[in-house]
Design a protein around this motif. Structure first.
Motif, PDB file in Angstrom:
ATOM      1  N   THR A 490      -9.992  -3.137  -7.069  1.00 31.99           N
ATOM      2  CA  THR A 490     -10.082  -4.577  -7.333  1.00 31.99           C
ATOM      3  C   THR A 490      -8.739  -5.129  -7.792  1.00 31.99           C
ATOM      4  O   THR A 490      -8.300  -6.196  -7.368  1.00 31.99           O
ATOM      5  N   GLY A 491      -8.059  -4.385  -8.675  1.00 29.84           N
ATOM      6  CA  GLY A 491      -6.749  -4.825  -9.135  1.00 29.84           C
ATOM      7  C   GLY A 491      -5.736  -4.878  -8.014  1.00 29.84           C
ATOM      8  O   GLY A 491      -4.908  -5.791  -7.934  1.00 29.84           O
ATOM      9  N   LEU A 492      -5.798  -3.893  -7.087  1.00 30.52           N
ATOM     10  CA  LEU A 492      -4.881  -3.894  -5.959  1.00 30.52           C
ATOM     11  C   LEU A 492      -5.107  -5.105  -5.071  1.00 30.52           C
ATOM     12  O   LEU A 492      -4.166  -5.777  -4.641  1.00 30.52           O
ATOM     13  N   LEU A 493      -6.380  -5.405  -4.805  1.00 31.94           N
ATOM     14  CA  LEU A 493      -6.683  -6.570  -3.975  1.00 31.94           C
ATOM     15  C   LEU A 493      -6.232  -7.860  -4.649  1.00 31.94           C
ATOM     16  O   LEU A 493      -5.728  -8.778  -3.999  1.00 31.94           O
ATOM     17  N   ALA A 494      -6.397  -7.908  -5.978  1.00 36.59           N
ATOM     18  CA  ALA A 494      -5.961  -9.110  -6.697  1.00 36.59           C
ATOM     19  C   ALA A 494      -4.444  -9.278  -6.610  1.00 36.59           C
ATOM     20  O   ALA A 494      -3.929 -10.389  -6.501  1.00 36.59           O
ATOM     21  N   ASN A 645       5.670  -8.241  -5.159  1.00 37.96           N
ATOM     22  CA  ASN A 645       5.208  -7.528  -6.348  1.00 37.96           C
ATOM     23  C   ASN A 645       4.613  -6.179  -5.996  1.00 37.96           C
ATOM     24  O   ASN A 645       4.801  -5.192  -6.724  1.00 37.96           O
ATOM     25  N   LEU A 646       3.886  -6.136  -4.881  1.00 35.74           N
ATOM     26  CA  LEU A 646       3.282  -4.869  -4.476  1.00 35.74           C
ATOM     27  C   LEU A 646       4.361  -3.829  -4.180  1.00 35.74           C
ATOM     28  O   LEU A 646       4.214  -2.659  -4.532  1.00 35.74           O
ATOM     29  N   LEU A 647       5.452  -4.267  -3.587  1.00 38.26           N
ATOM     30  CA  LEU A 647       6.507  -3.342  -3.196  1.00 38.26           C
ATOM     31  C   LEU A 647       7.436  -2.972  -4.349  1.00 38.26           C
ATOM     32  O   LEU A 647       7.901  -1.828  -4.438  1.00 38.26           O
TER      33      LEU A 647
END
Length: 906
Positions: A490-494, A645-647
């Motif tokens: 869930t945190g990753l999807l957010a 941010n993901l990267l």
């Protein structure tokens, strides 16, 4: 506090004074009734031959003594030692318990703390007698222990201690024993530094000195001790390491009474909580002694026990009240004539800092068998005693986000003399002026539970320990693995989702919502993070924003950081503020750009983050809308930052390295977190993210200035040391490197607001990144050689020489300091040895202005008095003369023209 330099510890009164550093075994700890310790197998003294140091060994005790504290530290770090590996502990399992009795385990540490603050202990052993000075309590017990260690007469042990006996032992006793052993071995006075290394490690090793398992029936009756392992008193570690410990040194009736009362009264408080019964009522039900019940009732009435403490509405304070009672039989064993004590305490706990204040104490004591009760005790000195000896002690080990004390204690003056025989009869640790302190620890522990809901089953109650317990209590409980995995997904999807929900605005918090302690801590965080530097426009009001930041993607402007509800952060809740600082998401759900270094701020601790919010909300609110950013497409689409941010963003908090010292971890926390030093000193990739690997801290361009490498690739001609790094960060200049200018000048001004020990920690951490030594005796020789080489005029640089003589030589004649404000030799200036001329050109065009850095001096700007051609000639001359071993800079003319345009636009 901080390790002071030799210049701060002059030895003008006694040239015989030496400095000692002890080396502890790789494994040593006290657990139950076993002292586990590596055995010393070999010492290679030849490795330090010819260095003027002395190696002292006695059993498993090892120390190094030298003419300076710095030299002793260096030698100790290099001394080859070989130790054995101790056997693993064999701990038997406790038998299973099947009855319904309530059981609890309590512990008492061998050291309440490593020390009240860093300090010095000096010992001198003369003709079989010892003279000791420093933060040591002058007690009969310590004198007896030192006499046993030195095989001397206790009457020949003279302690000029400036500390009082505490409620438990501290590392100052260990430092005293270390200094005494070293002084006896050398036959001359020796100073030992009391600081976290090694004395915080000693406190950790002795933390499990005594463990008690107690039980009682559900209603609190039939209290008994089921298991009691360990030692009531733990003598100095040197006695354990040398093998000179005797059984009689392990007994201490006063300490035993203090510890037993803590356990019994804490257990009764737990029973009362389990039953939902008033703690005073439960004790009155259990106390059989009529005078004891009468005393407790009297104290409870005086304290208005049934009236809750007033709440002043501070958001960061919780309050609680606790009670403790003790009854010590007389020496004859007659309980009727023993000492009864009843204490009631009110505490205030700062939930941000963990600080505990004893706001009120009501105490009564009675030692009679009949007649009227003794009047209530004077609570003021008792309250002061508890706050100094129990609540104000530093943690062991110090946490990475613990702010240092603001001042340092210098080496005390020392006059060697033959130690006189001791004449004064000291008091005991647990009794002071006839007052029984047995309830002291229990009453605070019970009040803390009432305030926080956290049960402390062992002292001490240091701010960091209290805060850690509150944070642990606030964390959600353990979940099953599949539920934790679902939350992670869930945190990753957010994170990937480009649109984040807004957080509802709140009314601006009142300026007095937080305590002064929390606001001051927040001010230090803001200074460490240079908030005002980025959020203040040139010549503008502090924190109103509007400062432009030129990036490869366009121009960004800083925003209003004051608590104005319309244009600032006045309607931001702490949740919104924390999300912005850790995740880069504004209150309205918009993504922030990483020019705001949330990638570093994510490492700030919860306590510092809350304190920073409190500080900013306590500042004056000023309306000032920020200018619109001017970014090129598609970089003006904020939602793209979700992928960035993901990267490139790691939101995990700072994690101390357990293999490193407390100073290293403190420096790393400040450097990598609030200080966001890597944001300037690390080059960026095509996406604007900091590079990793070998490129980390390898230097970068910021606002037209070069932030130099903070690695072994530094271009400094004389080489950095930890001490010179500290001087530069603390004062803005270093004799062997230059002065802080450009964007670094306000950084130094901010660091000047921090405690000195914190700046030393940063210098220590940076030194490890640069592979720089603590000090380098050969540095001055290298610097002199560099300066000597610069005295020759370069060939073919006559035009630049004429500019230098007309504009620069008055302050930099022969490249060295004169009667003017130029205090560093140009040949040692790191900028002239850099691969780029940018900083030299910037300094000539705009001058060097170190506002807020005392004594740094200033250099005027020459942008309006020198032409581009003159500046090019001057820069080429400076490079050729003062860095003759470096290759000439290329395209100097283009760089001068580009930087002049930037100056003209300002």
């Amino acid at each position: 506090m901080n390790p002071i330099s030799d210049a701060q510890a002059p030895d003008t009164d006694n040239d015989a004074l030496r400095y000692g550093v002890v080396i502890r075994p790789p494994v040593y700890r006290l657990d139950a009734r076993a002292f586990v310790c590596s055995q010393l197998l070999h010492v290679d003294r030849e490795a330090l031959a010819g260095e003027g140091v002395t190696v002292v060994t006695d059993g498993n005790f090892v120390g190094v003594v030298a003419a300076s504290h710095e030299a002793a530290r260096r030698a100790a770090a290099r001394l080859p030692l070989r130790w054995s590996t101790p056997d693993r502990d064999h701990k038997g399992a406790r038998p299973a318990v099947t009855d319904a009795r309530l059981r609890r385990d309590y512990q008492w540490p061998g050291r309440l703390a490593w020390g009240a603050e860093p300090d010095w202990v000096i010992a001198d052993f003369i003709d079989g007698g010892l003279r000791l000075a420093g933060p040591v309590a002058n007690t009969e017990r310590l004198r007896g222990e030192l006499a046993c260690l030195l095989e001397s007469d206790p009457q020949r042990i003279h302690i000029d201690g400036d500390a009082e006996a505490g409620l438990g032992r501290q590392g100052s006793d260990d430092a005293a024993a270390d200094a005494a052993l070293l002084a006896r071995a050398l036959g001359r006075p020796v100073a030992v530094r009391l600081d976290p290394d090694p004395y915080a490690r000693d406190a950790e090793a002795l933390a499990r000195a005594r463990r008690l398992r107690v039980s009682g029936t559900a209603d609190g009756d039939d209290f008994r001790v089921d298991d009691d392992l360990g030692y009531v008193s733990v003598p100095p570690l040197a006695l354990w390491l040398t093998g000179r410990l005797t059984d009689n040194l392990l007994r201490d009736p006063d300490a035993a009474a203090l510890q037993f009362t803590f356990v019994q009264e804490s257990f009764l408080d737990e029973v009362a909580a389990a039953l939902g019964e008033d703690p005073v009522a439960l004790r009155l039900r259990h106390i059989k002694d009529p005078r004891g019940r009468q005393l407790l009732k009297s104290v409870a009435d005086q304290a208005a026990w049934d009236t809750p403490a007033e709440d002043d509405g501070r958001a960061d304070l919780v309050r609680g009240r606790g009670v403790a009672y003790s009854h010590r039989p007389s020496e004859s064993g007659d309980a009727g004539s023993g000492t009864r004590s009843a204490w009631i305490a009110d505490v205030e706990v700062n939930t941000v800092t963990g600080g505990v204040r004893l706001s009120r104490l009501v105490a009564g004591q009675d030692a009679g068998a009949d007649g009227p009760l003794r009047p209530l005790l004077d609570a003021s000195p008792l309250r002061d005693t508890l706050e100094r000896k129990l609540l104000g002690l530093p943690s062991t080990p110090p946490p990475a986000d613990q702010w240092a004390a603001p001042a340092d204690r210098k080496l005390p003056a020392w006059r060697p003399s033959t130690p006189p025989a001791h004449r004064d009869a000291p008091g005991t640790p647990a009794l002071s002026e006839g007052v029984d302190l047995s309830p002291a620890v229990a009453v605070v522990a019970n009040a803390l539970y009432d305030a926080t809901g956290v049960r402390f089953r062992s002292p001490p109650f240091s701010p960091a320990r209290v805060r850690a317990a509150l944070e642990e209590r606030a964390r959600p409980g353990k979940r099953r693995w599949w539920w934790a995995g679902a939350l992670a997904v869930t945190g990753l999807l957010a994170t990937l989702w480009p649109f984040r929900p807004s957080i509802a605005p709140v009314a601006r918090p009142a300026a007095n919502l937080y305590s002064a302690e929390t606001i001051e801590r927040g001010r230090l965080v803001a200074e460490a993070g240079d908030c005002a530097v980025c959020h203040t426009a040139e010549g503008g009001t502090v924190n109103l924003g509007g400062r432009p930041f030129e990036t490869p993607f366009g121009t960004l402007y800083s925003t209003n950081l004051t608590p104005d509800p319309d244009t600032g952060i006045g309607n931001w809740s702490f949740a919104a503020f924390e999300r912005a600082m850790r995740e880069g998401i504004g209150r309205d759900g918009r993504h922030l750009y990483p020019a705001f270094p949330y990638t570093d701020f994510a490492k700030i601790s919860d306590a510092d983050m809350q304190a920073l919010y409190a500080y900013l909300m306590a500042q004056p609110a000023v309306a000032a809308p920020a200018p619109q950013n001017d970014l090129r497409f598609p970089f003006n689409i904020r939602s793209m930052m979700a992928g960035w941010n993901l990267l490139f963003h790691d939101p995990s908090p700072f994690k101390p390295d357990p293999t490193r010292s407390a100073q290293w971890n403190r420096g790393a926390y400040l450097f990598e977190g609030a200080g966001h030093c890597g944001a300037c000193h690390t080059p960026r990739n095509l996406f604007g993210a900091e590079k990793g690997g070998d490129a980390r801290l390898s230097g970068a361009l910021v606002d037209g200035w070069e932030a130099p490498a903070l690695t072994a690739a530094s271009r400094s001609p004389a080489g950095w040391t930890e001490q010179s790094l500290f001087e530069y960060l603390r004062t803005g200049r270093s004799e062997a490197h230059g002065v802080a200018g450009g964007p670094m000048a306000p950084v130094v001004a901010g660091l000047a607001e921090l405690p000195e020990d914190d700046v030393r920690a940063i210098a220590h951490y940076v030194a490890t990144q640069m592979d720089a030594p603590l000090s380098d005796p050969a540095q001055s020789e290298r610097a002199a050689a560099v300066v000597a080489a610069s005295r020759a005029e370069p060939v073919g640089q006559e035009a630049g020489q004429r500019v230098f003589e007309g504009a620069c030589a008055a302050c930099h004649e022969n490249g060295t300091a004169t009667f003017t404000s130029a205090k560093q030799a140009l040949a040692l200036n790191t900028n002239l040895h850099s691969q780029r001329p940018d900083n030299v050109i910037q300094s000539i065009l705009g001058g060097v202005h170190a506002e807020g850095v005392a004594g740094a001096g200033e250099m005027p700007a020459f942008a309006h008095s020198l032409s581009d051609r003159q500046i090019v000639d001057l820069v080429q001359y400076l490079r050729a003369r003062f860095a003759p071993g470096e290759t000439p800079w290329k395209e100097v003319g283009k760089t001068v023209a580009d930087l002049r345009r930037e100056h003209d636009q300002q």
